[in-house]
Design a protein around this motif. Structure first.
Motif, PDB file in Angstrom:
ATOM      1  N   VAL A 171      60.213  24.788  28.812  1.00  0.00           N
ATOM      2  CA  VAL A 171      60.719  26.113  28.464  1.00  0.00           C
ATOM      3  C   VAL A 171      62.236  26.050  28.393  1.00  0.00           C
ATOM      4  CG1 VAL A 171      60.893  28.513  29.193  1.00  0.00           C
ATOM      5  CG2 VAL A 171      58.763  27.252  29.555  1.00  0.00           C
ATOM      6  N   PRO A 172      62.854  26.436  27.277  1.00  0.00           N
ATOM      7  CA  PRO A 172      64.304  26.308  27.165  1.00  0.00           C
ATOM      8  C   PRO A 172      65.038  27.261  28.096  1.00  0.00           C
ATOM      9  CG  PRO A 172      63.416  27.491  25.280  1.00  0.00           C
ATOM     10  CD  PRO A 172      62.240  26.978  26.055  1.00  0.00           C
ATOM     11  N   SER A 173      66.119  26.770  28.644  1.00  0.00           N
ATOM     12  CA  SER A 173      66.985  27.619  29.464  1.00  0.00           C
ATOM     13  C   SER A 173      67.948  28.367  28.561  1.00  0.00           C
ATOM     14  CB  SER A 173      67.763  26.754  30.450  1.00  0.00           C
ATOM     15  OG  SER A 173      68.666  25.918  29.744  1.00  0.00           O
ATOM     16  N   ALA A 174      68.704  29.269  29.151  1.00  0.00           N
ATOM     17  CA  ALA A 174      69.686  30.025  28.370  1.00  0.00           C
ATOM     18  C   ALA A 174      70.690  29.089  27.713  1.00  0.00           C
ATOM     19  CB  ALA A 174      70.392  31.039  29.259  1.00  0.00           C
ATOM     20  N   ALA A 175      71.021  28.000  28.392  1.00  0.00           N
ATOM     21  CA  ALA A 175      71.991  27.047  27.841  1.00  0.00           C
ATOM     22  C   ALA A 175      71.446  26.303  26.631  1.00  0.00           C
ATOM     23  CB  ALA A 175      72.405  26.056  28.925  1.00  0.00           C
ATOM     24  N   ASP A 176      70.103  26.199  26.517  1.00  0.00           N
ATOM     25  CA  ASP A 176      69.489  25.484  25.389  1.00  0.00           C
ATOM     26  C   ASP A 176      69.478  26.304  24.107  1.00  0.00           C
ATOM     27  OD1 ASP A 176      68.811  23.243  26.937  1.00  0.00           O
ATOM     28  OD2 ASP A 176      66.953  24.187  27.614  1.00  0.00           O
ATOM     29  N   LEU A 177      69.571  27.619  24.233  1.00  0.00           N
ATOM     30  CA  LEU A 177      69.303  28.485  23.092  1.00  0.00           C
ATOM     31  C   LEU A 177      70.260  28.284  21.916  1.00  0.00           C
ATOM     32  CD1 LEU A 177      68.309  31.835  24.849  1.00  0.00           C
ATOM     33  CD2 LEU A 177      66.904  29.840  24.331  1.00  0.00           C
ATOM     34  N   PRO A 178      71.580  28.230  22.122  1.00  0.00           N
ATOM     35  CA  PRO A 178      72.472  28.069  20.964  1.00  0.00           C
ATOM     36  C   PRO A 178      72.184  26.825  20.135  1.00  0.00           C
ATOM     37  CG  PRO A 178      73.729  28.752  22.893  1.00  0.00           C
ATOM     38  CD  PRO A 178      72.343  28.407  23.375  1.00  0.00           C
ATOM     39  N   ALA A 179      71.788  25.727  20.782  1.00  0.00           N
ATOM     40  CA  ALA A 179      71.526  24.486  20.042  1.00  0.00           C
ATOM     41  C   ALA A 179      70.233  24.567  19.241  1.00  0.00           C
ATOM     42  CB  ALA A 179      71.459  23.311  21.017  1.00  0.00           C
ATOM     43  N   ARG A 180      69.336  25.451  19.606  1.00  0.00           N
ATOM     44  CA  ARG A 180      68.044  25.537  18.937  1.00  0.00           C
ATOM     45  C   ARG A 180      67.930  26.731  17.997  1.00  0.00           C
ATOM     46  NH1 ARG A 180      63.365  23.582  23.212  1.00  0.00           N
ATOM     47  NH2 ARG A 180      64.596  21.992  24.282  1.00  0.00           N
ATOM     48  N   VAL A 181      68.907  27.636  18.046  1.00  0.00           N
ATOM     49  CA  VAL A 181      68.727  28.908  17.346  1.00  0.00           C
ATOM     50  C   VAL A 181      68.672  28.733  15.827  1.00  0.00           C
ATOM     51  CG1 VAL A 181      71.188  29.510  17.173  1.00  0.00           C
ATOM     52  CG2 VAL A 181      69.458  31.316  17.300  1.00  0.00           C
ATOM     53  N   SER A 182      69.373  27.750  15.255  1.00  0.00           N
ATOM     54  CA  SER A 182      69.345  27.598  13.802  1.00  0.00           C
ATOM     55  C   SER A 182      67.935  27.287  13.314  1.00  0.00           C
ATOM     56  CB  SER A 182      70.323  26.506  13.358  1.00  0.00           C
ATOM     57  OG  SER A 182      70.005  25.262  13.961  1.00  0.00           O
ATOM     58  N   GLY A 183      67.213  26.435  14.034  1.00  0.00           N
ATOM     59  CA  GLY A 183      65.825  26.155  13.670  1.00  0.00           C
ATOM     60  C   GLY A 183      64.939  27.373  13.823  1.00  0.00           C
ATOM     61  N   VAL A 184      65.168  28.133  14.884  1.00  0.00           N
ATOM     62  CA  VAL A 184      64.386  29.350  15.121  1.00  0.00           C
ATOM     63  C   VAL A 184      64.611  30.346  13.993  1.00  0.00           C
ATOM     64  CG1 VAL A 184      64.109  31.336  16.655  1.00  0.00           C
ATOM     65  CG2 VAL A 184      64.328  29.030  17.617  1.00  0.00           C
ATOM     66  N   LEU A 185      65.866  30.529  13.582  1.00  0.00           N
ATOM     67  CA  LEU A 185      66.161  31.463  12.499  1.00  0.00           C
ATOM     68  C   LEU A 185      65.513  31.007  11.194  1.00  0.00           C
ATOM     69  CD1 LEU A 185      69.917  32.368  13.120  1.00  0.00           C
ATOM     70  CD2 LEU A 185      67.866  33.571  13.891  1.00  0.00           C
ATOM     71  N   ALA A 186      65.514  29.702  10.941  1.00  0.00           N
ATOM     72  CA  ALA A 186      64.865  29.196   9.730  1.00  0.00           C
ATOM     73  C   ALA A 186      63.378  29.504   9.738  1.00  0.00           C
ATOM     74  CB  ALA A 186      65.100  27.690   9.608  1.00  0.00           C
ATOM     75  N   VAL A 187      62.741  29.346  10.901  1.00  0.00           N
ATOM     76  CA  VAL A 187      61.317  29.670  11.024  1.00  0.00           C
ATOM     77  C   VAL A 187      61.084  31.149  10.751  1.00  0.00           C
ATOM     78  CG1 VAL A 187      59.416  29.900  12.665  1.00  0.00           C
ATOM     79  CG2 VAL A 187      60.741  27.792  12.592  1.00  0.00           C
ATOM     80  N   LEU A 188      61.859  31.999  11.394  1.00  0.00           N
ATOM     81  CA  LEU A 188      61.658  33.446  11.244  1.00  0.00           C
ATOM     82  C   LEU A 188      61.925  33.890   9.813  1.00  0.00           C
ATOM     83  CD1 LEU A 188      63.262  34.700  14.580  1.00  0.00           C
ATOM     84  CD2 LEU A 188      60.840  34.343  14.061  1.00  0.00           C
ATOM     85  N   PHE A 189      62.916  33.283   9.168  1.00  0.00           N
ATOM     86  CA  PHE A 189      63.227  33.625   7.780  1.00  0.00           C
ATOM     87  C   PHE A 189      62.051  33.267   6.865  1.00  0.00           C
ATOM     88  CE2 PHE A 189      65.635  32.317   3.788  1.00  0.00           C
ATOM     89  CZ  PHE A 189      65.812  33.615   3.329  1.00  0.00           C
ATOM     90  N   LEU A 190      61.462  32.099   7.055  1.00  0.00           N
ATOM     91  CA  LEU A 190      60.352  31.673   6.204  1.00  0.00           C
ATOM     92  C   LEU A 190      59.086  32.467   6.493  1.00  0.00           C
ATOM     93  CD1 LEU A 190      60.933  27.819   6.139  1.00  0.00           C
ATOM     94  CD2 LEU A 190      61.353  29.460   4.310  1.00  0.00           C
ATOM     95  N   VAL A 191      58.862  32.837   7.752  1.00  0.00           N
ATOM     96  CA  VAL A 191      57.720  33.711   8.074  1.00  0.00           C
ATOM     97  C   VAL A 191      57.895  35.057   7.372  1.00  0.00           C
ATOM     98  CG1 VAL A 191      56.571  34.990   9.914  1.00  0.00           C
ATOM     99  CG2 VAL A 191      57.169  32.594  10.265  1.00  0.00           C
ATOM    100  N   PHE A 192      59.105  35.604   7.436  1.00  0.00           N
ATOM    101  CA  PHE A 192      59.372  36.882   6.765  1.00  0.00           C
ATOM    102  C   PHE A 192      59.138  36.754   5.264  1.00  0.00           C
ATOM    103  CE2 PHE A 192      61.984  39.927   4.532  1.00  0.00           C
ATOM    104  CZ  PHE A 192      61.739  41.101   5.212  1.00  0.00           C
ATOM    105  N   ASN A 193      59.626  35.671   4.667  1.00  0.00           N
ATOM    106  CA  ASN A 193      59.462  35.490   3.224  1.00  0.00           C
ATOM    107  C   ASN A 193      58.002  35.400   2.820  1.00  0.00           C
ATOM    108  OD1 ASN A 193      62.169  35.584   2.675  1.00  0.00           O
ATOM    109  ND2 ASN A 193      62.444  33.377   2.541  1.00  0.00           N
ATOM    110  N   GLU A 194      57.182  34.745   3.648  1.00  0.00           N
ATOM    111  CA  GLU A 194      55.757  34.655   3.337  1.00  0.00           C
ATOM    112  C   GLU A 194      55.112  36.028   3.394  1.00  0.00           C
ATOM    113  OE1 GLU A 194      52.162  33.189   2.145  1.00  0.00           O
ATOM    114  OE2 GLU A 194      54.113  32.171   2.103  1.00  0.00           O
ATOM    115  N   GLY A 195      55.578  36.889   4.300  1.00  0.00           N
ATOM    116  CA  GLY A 195      55.059  38.246   4.347  1.00  0.00           C
ATOM    117  C   GLY A 195      55.581  39.107   3.215  1.00  0.00           C
ATOM    118  N   TYR A 196      56.839  38.905   2.857  1.00  0.00           N
ATOM    119  CA  TYR A 196      57.488  39.687   1.809  1.00  0.00           C
ATOM    120  C   TYR A 196      56.846  39.448   0.449  1.00  0.00           C
ATOM    121  CZ  TYR A 196      61.251  40.489  -1.643  1.00  0.00           C
ATOM    122  OH  TYR A 196      61.984  40.868  -2.742  1.00  0.00           O
ATOM    123  N   LEU A 197      56.451  38.199   0.181  1.00  0.00           N
ATOM    124  CA  LEU A 197      55.810  37.860  -1.082  1.00  0.00           C
ATOM    125  C   LEU A 197      54.898  36.666  -0.817  1.00  0.00           C
ATOM    126  CD1 LEU A 197      56.138  39.184  -3.855  1.00  0.00           C
ATOM    127  CD2 LEU A 197      57.603  37.282  -4.508  1.00  0.00           C
TER     128      LEU A 197
END
Length: 410
Positions: A171-197
């Motif tokens: 489980v990532p700690s608070a200190a881990d989050l900034p290093a992983r957030v770009s991948g998380v945002l990419a996932v959320l963006f693509l999930v949204f796009n699949e729902g959008y169209l």
């Protein structure tokens, strides 16, 4: 039958059929809550479709069938999601249960966990989309514009690396989050796009369950990283896009392009929130990232009262900045659309033609090219481009739109 007569008929059917439809579904499904939810979705579908299609000869049977299909779709989605999350956990080293850490939400915690820095960015995103978001390999491959076999191999290699390198399920700690957030945002963006169209031909053209979940999780990421400009930018982008959902598909299931949408049907609250977030980021004076620029472009579009009032010079300027950050062919294609509006379709077509090698298998490339050729009165070439776009498109609403535009050619 007038619209008023249809609405009266729907009201009468509701009174006459609600209890029977729910009881029938409850017997089939063994779940009263699911039966009631699915019946409500079916009646909502009736309100949208019957005014255009007329009331069916057997309204009760139509509602029961529609509700049952929606219930089965929901059961399948939930079952797939649970299986994929369990598979994700099994991939990682078996370690004792740990504290929840910085993230309270189960799904968001799993996304952050899967976006491990030991994996390449593409592998992180693809694996998380498969295991956590429950997207299929074809859906993911279309999002990345690669062959299904290529994406399947990429996911398999990522799983293998997790096992062979014994990457721990931590489980990532608070200190881990900034290093992983770009991948998380990419996932959320693509999930949204699949729902959008949605890209699957057997799926609904728009999947509000995916867009709503992507927005919910992005809001949670913002609470974890409130000063991250790209998190705010992605949230703004999603809100400004989601605000247009009610105006994007006709009752007959055809896509409505931005310039043809009824702007009065847009969600004013979502627009206001999205615009406020964009203004807040601009006020910081910091250099915007990819999602912030995409949000700013959407803010320009949604600020115009009419399509012809759009500030295309500003849109092109924002795309110029975005291309420097993300020189992808998709961004170049979208920039060409703006160039067509600001300058001339012929100039835009020349820019689009240069993208053939990288986007030749992408339906939006051919759809954009077809539209530009139509505007230049090159009807035969436009018809061939529409045919190719229709052949490659997977979304039924897009196919209906492209087919109509092709058939309108002289």
């Amino acid at each position: 039958m007038s619209r008023g007569d249809v609405q009266q008929a729907i009201t009468q059917v509701f009174h006459d059929e609600w209890a029977r439809v729910v009881a029938t579904l409850a017997r089939r499904l063994g779940d009263l809550d699911l039966a009631e939810d699915s019946a409500a979705e079916a009646f909502a579908a009736a309100v949208e479709r019957w005014p255009a299609d007329s009331v069916p000869p057997n309204p009760g049977a139509w509602l029961t069938t529609t509700a049952y299909r929606k219930a089965i779709d929901r059961i399948r989605r939930e079952a797939k999601r649970g299986d994929k999350q369990a598979e994700a956990q099994m991939l990682f080293e078996d370690v004792p249960a740990q504290p929840l850490g910085a993230i309270d939400d189960d799904r968001l915690r799993l996304i952050f966990t899967c976006c491990h820095s030991a994996l390449s960015m593409e592998a992180r995103v693809a694996l998380t989309l498969r295991l956590v978001a429950g997207l299929t390999v074809p859906e993911i491959s279309r999002a990345f514009l690669v062959q299904e076999s290529t994406m399947g191999q990429r996911i398999t290699r990522a799983k293998s690396k997790i096992k062979t390198a014994r990457i721990p399920y931590r489980v990532p700690s608070a200190a881990d989050l900034p290093a992983r957030v770009s991948g998380v945002l990419a996932v959320l963006f693509l999930v949204f796009n699949e729902g959008y169209l949605a890209t699957g031909c057997d799926a609904d053209p728009v999947r509000p369950d995916l867009t709503a979940e992507a927005i919910r999780l992005t809001r949670l990421v913002r609470t974890l990283l409130p000063e991250d400009g790209e998190v705010i930018g992605l949230l703004a982008l999603m809100l400004l896009t989601e605000a247009r959902r009610a105006a994007r598909v006709t009752a007959d299931g055809e896509l409505i392009t931005l310039d043809e949408q009824n702007r009065g049907a847009w969600d004013a609250a979502l627009l206001a929130e999205g615009h406020r977030l964009v203004r807040e980021r601009l006020a910081t004076g910091t250099a915007p990232g990819r999602y912030q620029l995409l949000a700013a472009i959407n803010a320009v579009h949604t600020s115009a009262r009419r399509a012809e009032d759009t500030d295309w010079s500003l849109v092109v300027g924002l795309y110029d900045r975005l291309v420097r950050l993300d020189p992808s062919p998709i961004i170049a294609l979208n920039r060409a659309v703006a160039i067509a509006e600001r300058d001339d379709p012929a100039v835009a077509l020349a820019a689009v033609e240069r993208l053939k090698d990288s986007l030749g298998g992408y339906h939006a490339y051919h759809a954009t090219r077809a539209d530009l050729l139509r505007r230049l009165d090159r009807c035969e070439a436009a018809r061939a481009a529409y045919d190719r776009a229709i052949e490659l498109a997977g979304n039924t609403a897009e196919i209906a739109h492209l087919t109509r535009r092709r058939d309108e050619l002289p």
